[in-house]
Motif scaffolding. Sequence first.
Motif, PDB file in Angstrom:
ATOM      1  N   THR A 174       0.786  -1.121   0.049  1.00  0.00           N
ATOM      2  CA  THR A 174      -0.005   0.094  -0.028  1.00  0.00           C
ATOM      3  C   THR A 174       0.675   1.358   0.030  1.00  0.00           C
ATOM      4  O   THR A 174       0.525   2.181  -0.549  1.00  0.00           O
ATOM      5  CB  THR A 174      -1.083  -0.117   1.343  1.00  0.00           C
ATOM      6  OG1 THR A 174      -1.820  -1.193   1.145  1.00  0.00           O
ATOM      7  CG2 THR A 174      -1.673   1.197   1.324  1.00  0.00           C
ATOM      8  N   LYS A 175       2.027   1.202   0.538  1.00  0.00           N
ATOM      9  CA  LYS A 175       2.991   2.403   0.736  1.00  0.00           C
ATOM     10  C   LYS A 175       3.331   2.986  -0.816  1.00  0.00           C
ATOM     11  O   LYS A 175       3.661   4.231  -0.705  1.00  0.00           O
ATOM     12  CB  LYS A 175       4.068   2.166   1.996  1.00  0.00           C
ATOM     13  CG  LYS A 175       3.851   1.740   3.186  1.00  0.00           C
ATOM     14  CD  LYS A 175       4.980   1.502   4.000  1.00  0.00           C
ATOM     15  CE  LYS A 175       4.650   1.436   5.382  1.00  0.00           C
ATOM     16  NZ  LYS A 175       3.794   0.337   5.746  1.00  0.00           N
ATOM     17  N   SER A 176       3.578   2.104  -1.432  1.00  0.00           N
ATOM     18  CA  SER A 176       3.968   2.512  -2.919  1.00  0.00           C
ATOM     19  C   SER A 176       2.673   3.223  -3.495  1.00  0.00           C
ATOM     20  O   SER A 176       3.107   4.282  -4.330  1.00  0.00           O
ATOM     21  CB  SER A 176       4.327   1.521  -3.655  1.00  0.00           C
ATOM     22  OG  SER A 176       3.461   0.371  -3.900  1.00  0.00           O
ATOM     23  N   PHE A 177       1.499   3.159  -3.194  1.00  0.00           N
ATOM     24  CA  PHE A 177       0.488   3.737  -3.745  1.00  0.00           C
ATOM     25  C   PHE A 177       0.329   5.119  -3.091  1.00  0.00           C
ATOM     26  O   PHE A 177      -0.039   6.283  -3.812  1.00  0.00           O
ATOM     27  CB  PHE A 177      -0.629   3.043  -3.531  1.00  0.00           C
ATOM     28  CG  PHE A 177      -0.999   1.649  -4.297  1.00  0.00           C
ATOM     29  CD1 PHE A 177      -1.781   1.575  -5.362  1.00  0.00           C
ATOM     30  CD2 PHE A 177      -0.422   0.519  -3.731  1.00  0.00           C
ATOM     31  CE1 PHE A 177      -1.780   0.518  -6.060  1.00  0.00           C
ATOM     32  CE2 PHE A 177      -0.458  -0.693  -4.641  1.00  0.00           C
ATOM     33  CZ  PHE A 177      -1.340  -0.744  -5.888  1.00  0.00           C
ATOM     34  N   VAL A 178       0.567   5.207  -1.970  1.00  0.00           N
ATOM     35  CA  VAL A 178       0.550   6.448  -1.079  1.00  0.00           C
ATOM     36  C   VAL A 178       1.620   7.230  -1.680  1.00  0.00           C
ATOM     37  O   VAL A 178       1.502   8.547  -1.648  1.00  0.00           O
ATOM     38  CB  VAL A 178       0.712   6.156   0.331  1.00  0.00           C
ATOM     39  CG1 VAL A 178       0.611   7.539   1.260  1.00  0.00           C
ATOM     40  CG2 VAL A 178      -0.489   5.353   0.673  1.00  0.00           C
ATOM     41  N   ALA A 179       2.958   6.576  -1.924  1.00  0.00           N
ATOM     42  CA  ALA A 179       4.075   7.576  -2.194  1.00  0.00           C
ATOM     43  C   ALA A 179       3.817   8.119  -3.701  1.00  0.00           C
ATOM     44  O   ALA A 179       4.118   9.459  -3.877  1.00  0.00           O
ATOM     45  CB  ALA A 179       5.252   6.703  -2.547  1.00  0.00           C
ATOM     46  N   VAL A 180       3.037   7.323  -4.717  1.00  0.00           N
ATOM     47  CA  VAL A 180       2.612   8.185  -5.703  1.00  0.00           C
ATOM     48  C   VAL A 180       1.797   9.220  -5.708  1.00  0.00           C
ATOM     49  O   VAL A 180       1.928  10.342  -6.341  1.00  0.00           O
ATOM     50  CB  VAL A 180       1.941   6.947  -6.644  1.00  0.00           C
ATOM     51  CG1 VAL A 180       1.285   7.486  -7.997  1.00  0.00           C
ATOM     52  CG2 VAL A 180       2.927   5.951  -7.169  1.00  0.00           C
ATOM     53  N   LEU A 181       0.663   9.265  -4.724  1.00  0.00           N
ATOM     54  CA  LEU A 181      -0.057  10.192  -4.406  1.00  0.00           C
ATOM     55  C   LEU A 181       0.868  11.431  -4.001  1.00  0.00           C
ATOM     56  O   LEU A 181       0.429  12.783  -4.597  1.00  0.00           O
ATOM     57  CB  LEU A 181      -1.267   9.862  -3.786  1.00  0.00           C
ATOM     58  CG  LEU A 181      -2.014   8.676  -3.955  1.00  0.00           C
ATOM     59  CD1 LEU A 181      -3.302   8.560  -3.078  1.00  0.00           C
ATOM     60  CD2 LEU A 181      -2.961   9.052  -5.282  1.00  0.00           C
ATOM     61  N   VAL A 182       1.666  11.546  -3.114  1.00  0.00           N
ATOM     62  CA  VAL A 182       2.524  12.464  -2.732  1.00  0.00           C
ATOM     63  C   VAL A 182       3.291  13.029  -3.738  1.00  0.00           C
ATOM     64  O   VAL A 182       3.535  14.202  -3.785  1.00  0.00           O
ATOM     65  CB  VAL A 182       3.380  11.838  -1.663  1.00  0.00           C
ATOM     66  CG1 VAL A 182       4.373  13.022  -1.130  1.00  0.00           C
ATOM     67  CG2 VAL A 182       2.553  11.539  -0.345  1.00  0.00           C
ATOM     68  N   LEU A 183       4.069  12.258  -4.568  1.00  0.00           N
ATOM     69  CA  LEU A 183       4.687  12.710  -5.446  1.00  0.00           C
ATOM     70  C   LEU A 183       3.810  13.632  -6.688  1.00  0.00           C
ATOM     71  O   LEU A 183       4.333  14.561  -7.237  1.00  0.00           O
ATOM     72  CB  LEU A 183       5.560  11.374  -6.395  1.00  0.00           C
ATOM     73  CG  LEU A 183       6.640  10.924  -5.501  1.00  0.00           C
ATOM     74  CD1 LEU A 183       7.129   9.646  -6.246  1.00  0.00           C
ATOM     75  CD2 LEU A 183       7.698  12.144  -5.263  1.00  0.00           C
ATOM     76  N   ARG A 184       2.575  13.184  -6.850  1.00  0.00           N
ATOM     77  CA  ARG A 184       1.795  13.993  -7.735  1.00  0.00           C
ATOM     78  C   ARG A 184       1.427  15.411  -7.214  1.00  0.00           C
ATOM     79  O   ARG A 184       1.714  16.216  -7.799  1.00  0.00           O
ATOM     80  CB  ARG A 184       0.474  13.177  -7.882  1.00  0.00           C
ATOM     81  CG  ARG A 184       0.512  11.927  -8.895  1.00  0.00           C
ATOM     82  CD  ARG A 184      -1.016  11.294  -9.005  1.00  0.00           C
ATOM     83  NE  ARG A 184      -2.014  12.221  -9.311  1.00  0.00           N
ATOM     84  CZ  ARG A 184      -2.417  12.465 -10.523  1.00  0.00           C
ATOM     85  NH1 ARG A 184      -1.728  11.976 -11.587  1.00  0.00           N
ATOM     86  NH2 ARG A 184      -3.308  13.251 -10.748  1.00  0.00           N
ATOM     87  N   LEU A 185       1.461  15.182  -5.965  1.00  0.00           N
ATOM     88  CA  LEU A 185       1.255  16.750  -5.181  1.00  0.00           C
ATOM     89  C   LEU A 185       2.454  17.364  -5.424  1.00  0.00           C
ATOM     90  O   LEU A 185       2.477  18.707  -5.677  1.00  0.00           O
ATOM     91  CB  LEU A 185       0.793  16.445  -3.918  1.00  0.00           C
ATOM     92  CG  LEU A 185      -0.461  16.032  -3.284  1.00  0.00           C
ATOM     93  CD1 LEU A 185      -0.503  15.639  -1.982  1.00  0.00           C
ATOM     94  CD2 LEU A 185      -1.695  16.978  -3.931  1.00  0.00           C
ATOM     95  N   LEU A 211       0.789   9.490   8.651  1.00  0.00           N
ATOM     96  CA  LEU A 211       0.774  10.793   8.423  1.00  0.00           C
ATOM     97  C   LEU A 211       0.755  11.308   6.574  1.00  0.00           C
ATOM     98  O   LEU A 211       0.027  12.270   6.481  1.00  0.00           O
ATOM     99  CB  LEU A 211       2.278  11.347   8.839  1.00  0.00           C
ATOM    100  CG  LEU A 211       2.265  11.211  10.445  1.00  0.00           C
ATOM    101  CD1 LEU A 211       3.644  11.688  10.767  1.00  0.00           C
ATOM    102  CD2 LEU A 211       1.162  12.086  11.107  1.00  0.00           C
ATOM    103  N   LEU A 212       1.447  10.839   6.016  1.00  0.00           N
ATOM    104  CA  LEU A 212       1.376  10.893   4.365  1.00  0.00           C
ATOM    105  C   LEU A 212       0.013  10.714   3.845  1.00  0.00           C
ATOM    106  O   LEU A 212      -0.465  11.681   3.158  1.00  0.00           O
ATOM    107  CB  LEU A 212       2.414   9.945   3.695  1.00  0.00           C
ATOM    108  CG  LEU A 212       3.663  10.092   4.158  1.00  0.00           C
ATOM    109  CD1 LEU A 212       4.896   9.120   3.610  1.00  0.00           C
ATOM    110  CD2 LEU A 212       4.319  11.669   3.586  1.00  0.00           C
ATOM    111  N   GLY A 213      -0.740   9.690   4.276  1.00  0.00           N
ATOM    112  CA  GLY A 213      -2.057   9.500   4.012  1.00  0.00           C
ATOM    113  C   GLY A 213      -2.990  10.697   4.476  1.00  0.00           C
ATOM    114  O   GLY A 213      -3.873  11.156   3.431  1.00  0.00           O
ATOM    115  N   ALA A 214      -2.614  11.416   5.481  1.00  0.00           N
ATOM    116  CA  ALA A 214      -3.518  12.387   6.106  1.00  0.00           C
ATOM    117  C   ALA A 214      -3.120  13.675   5.301  1.00  0.00           C
ATOM    118  O   ALA A 214      -3.948  14.601   5.082  1.00  0.00           O
ATOM    119  CB  ALA A 214      -3.067  12.544   7.497  1.00  0.00           C
ATOM    120  N   LEU A 215      -1.759  13.733   4.943  1.00  0.00           N
ATOM    121  CA  LEU A 215      -1.352  14.716   4.086  1.00  0.00           C
ATOM    122  C   LEU A 215      -2.016  14.653   2.917  1.00  0.00           C
ATOM    123  O   LEU A 215      -2.480  16.115   2.133  1.00  0.00           O
ATOM    124  CB  LEU A 215       0.290  14.548   3.997  1.00  0.00           C
ATOM    125  CG  LEU A 215       0.783  15.753   2.740  1.00  0.00           C
ATOM    126  CD1 LEU A 215       0.783  17.209   3.555  1.00  0.00           C
ATOM    127  CD2 LEU A 215       2.431  15.345   2.681  1.00  0.00           C
TER     128      LEU A 215
END
Length: 458
Positions: free
Chosen positions: A68-79, A161-165
């Motif tokens: 799941t963490k790889s999916f969250v990281a993609v969302l952060v990099l999109r931001l 925390l990254l998901g909340a971000l």
Amino acid sequence: MDVEPQALLPTTRRALLHRLAVGQAEGRTPSLVGAVVREGRAVWTGARSMLDDHQPTDDVQYRIGSLTKSFVAVLVLRLRDEGLLDLADPLERHLPGTPAGELTIHQLLTHTSGLAAETPGPWWERTPGELRPDLTDVLGEQPVRHPAGRRFHYSNPGYALLGALVERLRGAPWGEVLRREALEPLGMTRTTLLPQAPHAGGFAVHPWADVMLPEPLEDTGVMAPAGQLWSTAADLCRWAAFLAAGDEKVLGPAAALEMRRPASEPDDAQWTAGYGLGLQVIRRDGRTLYGHGGSMPGFLAGLWVSEADGVAAVALANATSGPHATAIAADLIRIVAEHEPRIPGPWRPLREADPDLLALTGPWYWGAAPFTLRLRGDRSLELTALGAVGRSSRFRAEADGTWTGLDGYYAGEQLRVVRAADGTVGHLDIGSFVLTRQPYDPAASIPGGVDPRGWRTS
């Protein structure tokens, strides 16, 4: 079962199925699913089950844990790519009010924040999310265990925390953002926050007897970005293909490449493991793999990509412990690479040759150490050490007539061509190191000079 069995040789398919069968039997797992991707396309799936004549298909969901963490990281990099944040930003700038506000987004992504590995009790993976309703319950009173930026320390709360971000900056639940921005564009319709039929049940297998115990399947609430997702072998093949090449609909190739670079790239050729931006990087069987493993009560998962082989693999099991899903996925890659090694594309000459660049090719010397410089496509250069020791690197051409190192010791360093007064090439300068056409060329400008007596026997 096989998908497009003609894509792989029969001997390869049998070896893959044999590895799954051994993994299921020795790992004592109710079921085990594997899949292989080659050159961006799923070419094989297989499965073994405790039930005769009933193998799970590649459309059956398994919980994938920390994948799941790889999916969250993609969302952060999109931001990041949209300019809504910088990875060097402290969390407080975008998600105020947490006791981890001084930590940077980059540190959270790479597990270098120093945050605790786990939440305060109770065990979050087996606890209903409503018992831990907000981030203060995730972090506890003393969330930091190490000075930020000093060491790698895997942290599940860091990804909460990254998901909340993501939720804060998108104004929507992170799972909804994931579906809209990544899953739907990639055609991953069977990857969800909660299980959807058909899905496997999770089990613990007794260590000393062949009996099983069902595991609870909890919604982990605010901790979900650390390991909540459910997915299928088919969907994860699509995810592996995306991680390998990127997709402009979600994240471009440059950002996908950035994800798999270790946060602190080791120069030591003997390194075995690192962590990038949401991806693990390992060395196994002489090859570099990137991806992620995952575990939750009742489930194990592994996904690896080998860039050099053009092969990726997935392994999914529904047991808390026993089968080594990440090792099995790595073995599937090895089997394909050994049975059917990648066929390189045909050699082709450059479309055009710049005489000035051609003049740079050939032997060069750093002191007395020999190197060769080769001209590659797009005006890039490749420096190769010829001796037992030496620093090799590839260099990207820049618009100003210099080159930038891409890997190894010279990564990020500048290569310049220094010319003599008459315009001829005098020497190469790589971050102040002088390379000359002859060992310690007396005609070149070498710091410290060259003994005027030259080379001698004593």
